[in-house]
Motif scaffolding. Structure first.
Motif, PDB file in Angstrom:
ATOM      1  N   TYR A 227       0.841  -1.197   0.000  1.00  0.00           N
ATOM      2  CA  TYR A 227       0.000   0.000   0.000  1.00  0.00           C
ATOM      3  C   TYR A 227       0.876   1.247   0.000  1.00  0.00           C
ATOM      4  CZ  TYR A 227      -3.733  -3.228   1.273  1.00  0.00           C
ATOM      5  OH  TYR A 227      -4.628  -4.270   1.270  1.00  0.00           O
ATOM      6  N   ASP A 228       0.445   2.241  -0.785  1.00  0.00           N
ATOM      7  CA  ASP A 228       1.128   3.523  -0.864  1.00  0.00           C
ATOM      8  C   ASP A 228       0.436   4.499   0.069  1.00  0.00           C
ATOM      9  OD1 ASP A 228       2.060   6.141  -1.633  1.00  0.00           O
ATOM     10  OD2 ASP A 228       2.823   5.243  -3.476  1.00  0.00           O
ATOM     11  N   LEU A 229       1.179   5.030   1.030  1.00  0.00           N
ATOM     12  CA  LEU A 229       0.597   5.931   2.016  1.00  0.00           C
ATOM     13  C   LEU A 229       0.169   7.249   1.387  1.00  0.00           C
ATOM     14  CD1 LEU A 229       0.072   5.841   5.081  1.00  0.00           C
ATOM     15  CD2 LEU A 229       2.256   6.991   5.429  1.00  0.00           C
ATOM     16  N   ARG A 230       0.850   7.680   0.327  1.00  0.00           N
ATOM     17  CA  ARG A 230       0.511   8.948  -0.322  1.00  0.00           C
ATOM     18  C   ARG A 230      -0.752   8.820  -1.166  1.00  0.00           C
ATOM     19  NH1 ARG A 230       6.299   9.039  -3.028  1.00  0.00           N
ATOM     20  NH2 ARG A 230       5.527   6.916  -3.302  1.00  0.00           N
ATOM     21  N   LYS A 231      -0.901   7.693  -1.863  1.00  0.00           N
ATOM     22  CA  LYS A 231      -2.098   7.472  -2.683  1.00  0.00           C
ATOM     23  C   LYS A 231      -3.260   6.900  -1.880  1.00  0.00           C
ATOM     24  CE  LYS A 231       0.672   6.458  -6.823  1.00  0.00           C
ATOM     25  NZ  LYS A 231       0.998   5.420  -7.841  1.00  0.00           N
ATOM     26  N   ASN A 232      -2.947   6.393  -0.677  1.00  0.00           N
ATOM     27  CA  ASN A 232      -3.957   5.741   0.170  1.00  0.00           C
ATOM     28  C   ASN A 232      -4.630   4.590  -0.578  1.00  0.00           C
ATOM     29  OD1 ASN A 232      -5.114   5.575   2.730  1.00  0.00           O
ATOM     30  ND2 ASN A 232      -6.959   6.647   2.078  1.00  0.00           N
ATOM     31  N   ALA A 233      -3.816   3.797  -1.294  1.00  0.00           N
ATOM     32  CA  ALA A 233      -4.354   2.707  -2.100  1.00  0.00           C
ATOM     33  C   ALA A 233      -3.306   1.614  -2.255  1.00  0.00           C
ATOM     34  CB  ALA A 233      -4.781   3.219  -3.471  1.00  0.00           C
ATOM     35  N   GLN A 234      -3.794   0.413  -2.658  1.00  0.00           N
ATOM     36  CA  GLN A 234      -2.880  -0.697  -2.933  1.00  0.00           C
ATOM     37  C   GLN A 234      -2.240  -0.495  -4.305  1.00  0.00           C
ATOM     38  OE1 GLN A 234      -4.108  -4.785  -1.951  1.00  0.00           O
ATOM     39  NE2 GLN A 234      -3.520  -5.393  -4.034  1.00  0.00           N
ATOM     40  N   VAL A 235      -0.909  -0.717  -4.385  1.00  0.00           N
ATOM     41  CA  VAL A 235      -0.203  -0.496  -5.657  1.00  0.00           C
ATOM     42  C   VAL A 235       0.173  -1.814  -6.337  1.00  0.00           C
ATOM     43  CG1 VAL A 235       0.623   1.821  -5.194  1.00  0.00           C
ATOM     44  CG2 VAL A 235       1.917  -0.111  -4.296  1.00  0.00           C
TER      45      VAL A 235
END
Length: 372
Positions: A227-235
């Protein structure tokens, strides 16, 4: 009965007196006497080269806990050790002589304490428990600084990192409620999560990336979610396991992640942004059996040599240490009387720390690794 008496011994020929012979000096602590048979006078004295500042090559830390040890870790300086147990307590030890148990914290949680982490820049200890709470403890006073009701299910794992250049410590927790949550560290952070990621199934292990922007989460679906903390989504996700990952550990370089699993298969993934491997599977290691107890076995990377070695405990009561580049087993260390549930490497010296279901900790010296 005969009336004869034994005659007195003749005096010394030179007329001198008897002198008591002095006892031989005790061998130094780095020498071992090896003998076979009853004749101790023919023992072989062997020098053992010492590679650390420990009192002896193997040190046992026992007596603090009454139930299985589930987590253990050196502090960032390597001077102190913390261990948590199913008896709902945390013990603090000194690494170097005198190796004493200088604190025993018994009022932090109301259920077994499943894992812990030392803060990277404050005198705090983070602990998680089956009581669904995350606790911050001031190790200088032994007093609980904060208590967060972090999840709706048992919390299985945690990790901490320093986020970017701001110097803010972030703590990630993974739980049986199927979520990964990120919290602000320190004793003055918010009571609310900074971020929440819905994985969709119980999370068994979490780990931060080197830059603090990504969170890795091992889950019951046999995958490692990123998960990307900046995008708040799974990458993306990492495959390669046939059963549930039990632990995640980032290499000192930040390029690889070590993950054990309930299938007794240990995998090293390449997590660099542009990996040359399509599956990102760098190494598959064998030798540490997970057993049938479904214990979350926690692995670690060596730090004194820059991460050339990895270690994981097993249900066969031993610790397996591999060389990363070749995948060969370097050590198969015995000594425990139960499953070895957690391991950690000293940050500066070739020392390994192991915790077991036999309620004891062991410190052991290794040969120094070669830094690359």
């Amino acid at each position: 009965m005969s009336d004869h008496k034994r005659k007195a011994s003749p005096p010394p020929a030179n007329g001198g007196s008897l002198v008591k012979r002095a006892r031989a000096n005790t061998p130094p602590s780095n020498q071992v006497a090896i003998s076979s048979g009853a004749d101790k006078q023919k023992a072989l004295i062997r020098n053992i080269p010492r590679t650390s500042g420990l009192e002896s090559p193997i040190v046992s830390l026992a007596g603090a806990h009454t139930a299985e040890i589930l987590g253990c870790q050196f502090d960032p300086t390597g001077q102190n050790i913390a261990a948590c147990s199913a008896d709902r307590s945390v013990s603090l030890w000194r690494t170097y002589p005198p190796t004493t148990n200088y604190a025993h914290l018994t009022t932090l949680h109301k259920a077994p304490i499943l894992d812990l982490r030392w803060s990277l820049h404050t005198p705090l200890l983070y602990t998680i428990s089956a009581d669904k709470t995350l606790v911050y403890t001031d190790v200088t006073t032994g007093v609980r600084a904060r208590k967060l009701r972090a999840h709706h299910g048992i919390i299985n794992s945690l990790d901490r990192t320093l986020a970017g250049g701001a110097g803010v410590e972030l703590v990630a927790t993974g739980s049986d409620d199927g979520t990964v949550k990120v919290w602000e560290g320190g004793d003055e952070g918010s009571k609310h999560a900074v971020a929440t990621f819905e994985v969709g199934c119980p999370v068994t292990s979490v780990c931060w990336s080197a830059d603090g922007n990504n969170v890795f989460a091992g889950a019951l679906d046999n995958e490692i979610h990123v998960y990307d903390l900046r995008k708040n989504a799974q990458v993306y996700t990492l495959g390669g396991h046939n059963d549930t990952p039990t632990s995640l550990a980032l290499s000192p370089s930040g390029h690889y992640i070590l993950s054990g699993s309930l299938s007794s298969q240990t995998v090293i993934h390449d997590v660099r942004p542009f990996s040359p491997l399509p599956t990102r599977v760098h190494r598959v290691l064998q030798g540490a059996p997970a057993g049938f107890e479904n214990t979350l076995l926690r692995g670690a990377w060596s730090k004194d040599d820059g991460g050339n070695r990895v270690a994981l405990g097993g249900a066969d009561r031993t610790v397996c240490i591999w060389e990363v580049e070749s995948g060969k087993i370097l050590y198969k260390l015995p000594g425990h009387k139960g499953t070895v549930s957690c391991v950690d490497f000293h940050p500066k010296e070739p020392i390994i720390l192991t915790g077991s279901k036999d309620t004891t900790l062991l410190l052991g010296e290794l040969d120094p690794g070669i830094r690359v």
